[in-house]
Design an enzyme around this catalytic site. Sequence first.
Site, PDB file in Angstrom:
ATOM      1  N   HIS A 136       4.265 -19.334 -13.856  1.00 41.73           N
ATOM      2  CA  HIS A 136       4.215 -18.641 -15.140  1.00 41.73           C
ATOM      3  C   HIS A 136       5.302 -19.161 -16.074  1.00 41.73           C
ATOM      4  O   HIS A 136       6.263 -19.782 -15.636  1.00 41.73           O
ATOM      5  CB  HIS A 136       4.388 -17.126 -14.954  1.00 41.73           C
ATOM      6  N   LYS A 140       8.665 -14.712 -18.090  1.00 39.30           N
ATOM      7  CA  LYS A 140       8.140 -13.673 -17.181  1.00 39.30           C
ATOM      8  C   LYS A 140       9.279 -13.001 -16.415  1.00 39.30           C
ATOM      9  O   LYS A 140      10.177 -13.666 -15.913  1.00 39.30           O
ATOM     10  CB  LYS A 140       7.115 -14.274 -16.213  1.00 39.30           C
TER      11      LYS A 140
END
Length: 247
Positions: A136, A140
């Site tokens: 990600h 995040k």
Amino acid sequence: MSQTIRILLNGAKGRMGQAIIHVAPEESAVIAGAVDQGDNAAKLINDADVVIDFSSHQATLAVAQLCAKNKKPLVIGTTGHTAEEKSAITNAIKDVPVVWAGNYSVGVTLLNALVRQAARALSQAGRWDIEVTEMHHRHKKDAPSGTADTLLKILLEERKLAADALKHGRSGLTGERPLNEIGVHALRGGDVVGDHTVLFAAEGERLELTHKAANREIFARGAVRAAHWVKGKSAGIYGMDDVLGLR
Ligand code: NAD
């Protein structure tokens, strides 16, 4: 998706909140209220058919309590809840219909089903080691992702293992890899929206099931679709597989 629904959106200023505001007009939805940190959602809830929460794991319980008090259906998009938060949220929403999914995309909902099928089939086919990787963007805040958590839950169920079988990263003299271990690796960097791979490795062959999200619209459209679906349902906690009829 015929009738327009009215949505109260929590976390409206965030990446997912903005994606929902962007797709709503194409998905027969009106944003009746857009709230973020510091705003008073209670003042706006009466004007909404469904509440969608894409704020923070710490904020979900208050949203759940507000929905329960006002008998409004809820779509939970936040991830990274602690065990205590999960249990308090589950208790709060027992009298309202709720869709709660770690990933609202069609592809990942199908990936979950395929991973279950593969894990089941391969458990009878000699030794297959399982590793899960996810990547990600650098912003995040939780790891592993909600999507990876769901995949791991499925794998633990199929392998009949407890949570302590999960091995988060490896470093140092780890020794040989035991069969009853599932490796988990969270990669972070750049602007990656969300990649997930479940890797099954045997002697002489490997099977990889991968999903790659290229934009947030897929989650936003799925969450609005879930909002349409959950309106008028009886109380209970549903998944995206229920929404898509894949269960
Ligand atoms: P983000 O940080 O860009 O946005 C979060 C927003 O929530 C921010 O605007 C923040 O101010 C707001 N917020 C924080 N606390 C709040 C509170 N108490 N009340 C109201 N608003 C509050 O994050 P994001 O990338 O949009 O992701 C939001 C959540 O959704 C995360 O938990 C993420 O993991 C999850 N997510 C889920 C899916 C899915 O398909 N289920 C997909 C993407 C992201």
